[in-house]
Design a protein around this motif. Structure first.
Motif, PDB file in Angstrom:
ATOM      1  N   GLY A  72     -31.492  88.044  27.846  1.00 16.67           N
ATOM      2  CA  GLY A  72     -32.542  88.944  28.346  1.00 16.67           C
ATOM      3  C   GLY A  72     -33.577  89.260  27.284  1.00 16.67           C
ATOM      4  O   GLY A  72     -33.601  88.644  26.206  1.00 16.67           O
ATOM      5  N   GLY A  73     -34.419  90.231  27.598  1.00 21.95           N
ATOM      6  CA  GLY A  73     -35.535  90.570  26.720  1.00 21.95           C
ATOM      7  C   GLY A  73     -35.087  91.110  25.371  1.00 21.95           C
ATOM      8  O   GLY A  73     -35.651  90.762  24.325  1.00 21.95           O
ATOM      9  N   THR A  74     -34.072  91.936  25.374  1.00 21.94           N
ATOM     10  CA  THR A  74     -33.635  92.555  24.120  1.00 21.94           C
ATOM     11  C   THR A  74     -33.135  91.486  23.146  1.00 21.94           C
ATOM     12  O   THR A  74     -33.505  91.480  21.966  1.00 21.94           O
ATOM     13  N   GLU A  75     -32.327  90.566  23.654  1.00 19.54           N
ATOM     14  CA  GLU A  75     -31.840  89.493  22.761  1.00 19.54           C
ATOM     15  C   GLU A  75     -32.996  88.609  22.290  1.00 19.54           C
ATOM     16  O   GLU A  75     -33.052  88.230  21.111  1.00 19.54           O
ATOM     17  N   GLY A  76     -33.917  88.288  23.201  1.00 13.96           N
ATOM     18  CA  GLY A  76     -35.056  87.442  22.817  1.00 13.96           C
ATOM     19  C   GLY A  76     -35.844  88.076  21.678  1.00 13.96           C
ATOM     20  O   GLY A  76     -36.192  87.413  20.695  1.00 13.96           O
ATOM     21  N   ASP A  77     -36.122  89.381  21.793  1.00 20.89           N
ATOM     22  CA  ASP A  77     -36.886  90.080  20.759  1.00 20.89           C
ATOM     23  C   ASP A  77     -36.115  90.092  19.433  1.00 20.89           C
ATOM     24  O   ASP A  77     -36.663  89.787  18.371  1.00 20.89           O
ATOM     25  N   ASN A  78     -34.826  90.455  19.504  1.00 21.99           N
ATOM     26  CA  ASN A  78     -34.011  90.490  18.283  1.00 21.99           C
ATOM     27  C   ASN A  78     -33.954  89.115  17.623  1.00 21.99           C
ATOM     28  O   ASN A  78     -34.129  88.988  16.409  1.00 21.99           O
ATOM     29  N   ALA A  79     -33.697  88.083  18.444  1.00 21.18           N
ATOM     30  CA  ALA A  79     -33.532  86.729  17.889  1.00 21.18           C
ATOM     31  C   ALA A  79     -34.821  86.246  17.244  1.00 21.18           C
ATOM     32  O   ALA A  79     -34.801  85.651  16.158  1.00 21.18           O
ATOM     33  N   ALA A  80     -35.951  86.511  17.905  1.00 24.31           N
ATOM     34  CA  ALA A  80     -37.233  86.027  17.377  1.00 24.31           C
ATOM     35  C   ALA A  80     -37.551  86.698  16.040  1.00 24.31           C
ATOM     36  O   ALA A  80     -37.942  86.031  15.069  1.00 24.31           O
ATOM     37  N   ILE A  81     -37.372  88.002  15.981  1.00 22.23           N
ATOM     38  CA  ILE A  81     -37.722  88.731  14.760  1.00 22.23           C
ATOM     39  C   ILE A  81     -36.829  88.275  13.606  1.00 22.23           C
ATOM     40  O   ILE A  81     -37.300  87.936  12.513  1.00 22.23           O
ATOM     41  N   ARG A  82     -35.536  88.212  13.859  1.00 27.24           N
ATOM     42  CA  ARG A  82     -34.610  87.849  12.783  1.00 27.24           C
ATOM     43  C   ARG A  82     -34.816  86.395  12.354  1.00 27.24           C
ATOM     44  O   ARG A  82     -34.756  86.072  11.164  1.00 27.24           O
ATOM     45  N   ALA A  83     -35.067  85.519  13.336  1.00 35.69           N
ATOM     46  CA  ALA A  83     -35.269  84.102  13.003  1.00 35.69           C
ATOM     47  C   ALA A  83     -36.498  83.942  12.117  1.00 35.69           C
ATOM     48  O   ALA A  83     -36.482  83.177  11.143  1.00 35.69           O
ATOM     49  N   ALA A  84     -37.562  84.653  12.451  1.00 34.43           N
ATOM     50  CA  ALA A  84     -38.809  84.526  11.677  1.00 34.43           C
ATOM     51  C   ALA A  84     -38.594  84.970  10.238  1.00 34.43           C
ATOM     52  O   ALA A  84     -39.135  84.365   9.300  1.00 34.43           O
ATOM     53  N   LEU A  85     -37.780  86.005  10.047  1.00 31.67           N
ATOM     54  CA  LEU A  85     -37.561  86.513   8.683  1.00 31.67           C
ATOM     55  C   LEU A  85     -36.638  85.594   7.895  1.00 31.67           C
ATOM     56  O   LEU A  85     -36.881  85.316   6.713  1.00 31.67           O
ATOM     57  N   LEU A  86     -35.582  85.097   8.574  1.00 29.16           N
ATOM     58  CA  LEU A  86     -34.649  84.205   7.882  1.00 29.16           C
ATOM     59  C   LEU A  86     -35.335  82.906   7.458  1.00 29.16           C
ATOM     60  O   LEU A  86     -35.000  82.325   6.416  1.00 29.16           O
ATOM     61  N   ALA A  87     -36.312  82.480   8.272  1.00 27.56           N
ATOM     62  CA  ALA A  87     -36.993  81.218   7.958  1.00 27.56           C
ATOM     63  C   ALA A  87     -37.977  81.359   6.792  1.00 27.56           C
ATOM     64  O   ALA A  87     -38.409  80.362   6.232  1.00 27.56           O
TER      65      ALA A  87
END
Ligand SMILES: Cc1ncc(COP(=O)(O)O)c(C=O)c1O
Length: 404
Positions: A72-87
């Motif tokens: 859902g939306g909450t996971e999408g937002d969390n995943a995108a933000i964390r992925a961008a920072l880890l990368a």
């Protein structure tokens, strides 16, 4: 609540379309194989997952390989933000806005405790951003800009592509929470500046607990959920197949109906809004009248409590919502309306009606028939009337002083 209620709370969640229920049902009972299995039985399910991916990609003007199914939306937002920072581990700055959904705001607040600095862009009285403030905030250290497409409370739509052009110049990644916008605004990722985009099924007549993250091909991504390597290693876990099938069907229907449904919703919304504003004194529309979702109106009725209006509407089987932070069970005024600097008298008396493709003329008529009477009765009981204006002004000063 009776099933025949007049449901004008579609930004909170939507009814599952009967055609979507029909599409997903066989994947509980007849086709229950694992989409990753080698055998034909699982293969049939894998085919359904691939079709759903194509359908979601078509709605976004994206490629199949760019779609990751989420819960859902909450996971999408969390995943995108964390992925961008880890990368981009060397960059420690994030830009967002004061009016994001908690699925973004709370992640950013947590990241501040982990050494990141976050800029929360302000909005004006209409809920719009100042692009000069964005430009001034972007630095070589900015890893990510995460900004919503459309606001869930007011429907205000941000100029996403103008924002994206500035973000691209800075070299930061651009994530957009489009949970409220997908299906209401045409999307074309091929010509867009967006790197990552979140959508959620239950805002578009699919069930709760399914969503998708668009990830532009070539953008570096570090998964938040790791395990069995499903979805090309970008989101582990056996797919929620009935949910995925439902999301695919929902995407197909949104694309099919987008133009005609949004035109109809806008016409109904405008009639509801204009009639209320013209017949009830001391009320005003919150949000940007020119750049707004076609289905949403947020109206502030001065001198009364939004919750009281909702309770009265509820007695007539009409569902709407107020700007309070209901998810936390508090009656604090909404962070969105506060960020817009609305006066105390409007902050507390604001309610949101959000329509969908099922909303009828007769339902709007029913709301219009009942609202003037509800407002008049509540105002008659209200201690916050004109004779208390001095006290109110004091409250406004204190609320605005603390809350912005
Ligand atoms: C703008 C926005 N982002 C994110 C979410 C969270 O989506 P979900 O309920 O699918 O987790 C919502 C839901 O209200 C929303 O309106």
């Amino acid at each position: 609540m009776h099933k025949d209620c007049i449901y004008l709370d579609n930004n909170a969640t939507t009814k599952v379309d009967p055609a979507i229920v029909e599409a997903m049902l066989p994947y509980f009972s007849d086709y229950y194989g694992n989409p990753s299995s080698m055998h034909t039985f699982g293969g049939q399910v894998g085919k359904a997952v691939r079709l759903a991916r194509e359908q979601v990609a078509a709605l976004l003007g994206a490629e199949e390989s760019e779609i990751i199914f989420t819960s859902g939306g909450t996971e999408g937002d969390n995943a995108a933000i964390r992925a961008a920072l880890l990368a981009q581990p060397q960059k420690r700055h994030i830009i967002t806005t004061q009016v994001e959904h908690p699925a973004v705001l709370n992640v950013c607040q947590q990241l501040e405790t982990q050494g990141y600095s976050v800029t929360y862009l302000s909005v004006n009285r209409q809920g719009q951003l100042d692009l000069n403030e964005l430009e001034a905030s972007l630095t070589g250290n900015t890893a990510l800009v995460t900004i919503m497409y459309a606001n869930n409370e007011t429907g205000t739509v941000f100029p996403i592509e103008q924002i994206g052009l500035r973000v691209k110049e800075s070299g930061a990644l651009f994530h957009v929470d489009a949970v409220q916008a997908v299906g209401k605004i045409p999307m074309n990722m091929k010509t867009s500046t967006i790197d990552m985009l979140t959508l959620s099924g239950h805002k578009m007549h699919a069930p709760k607990g399914i969503g998708a993250l668009y990830l532009r091909r070539g953008v570096r991504f570090r998964p938040m959920i790791i395990g069995g390597g499903q979805q090309r290693g970008r989101r582990a876990g056996t797919e929620n197949v009935p949910g995925v099938v439902a999301l695919g069907k929902a995407a197909e229907l949104e694309l099919l109906h987008l133009e005609e449904a949004t035109a109809r919703e806008k016409q109904l919304r405008d009639r509801l809004e204009q009639t209320l504003i013209n017949t009830i004194p001391n009320c005003e529309v919150n949000g940007d009248p020119a750049n707004r979702l076609p289905n949403t109106t947020n109206i502030g009725f001065k001198y009364i409590e939004g919750e009281a209006i909702l309770l009265h509407l509820n007695k007539h089987n009409i569902c709407a919502s107020s700007g309070s932070a209901c998810s936390s069970g508090s009656l604090e005024p909404s962070h969105v309306l506060r960020a817009m600097g609305l006066p105390y008298t409007i902050l507390h008396g604001s309610i949101r009606f959000s329509l969908c493709r099922y909303t009828t003329e007769a339902e709007i008529d029913a709301v219009l028939a009942i609202m003037p009477d509800i407002i008049e009765r509540l105002r008659a009981l209200s201690p916050f009337k004109n004779d208390n204006v001095g006290w109110l002004q004091q409250q406004e000063k204190s609320v605005l002083g603390v809350g912005r």
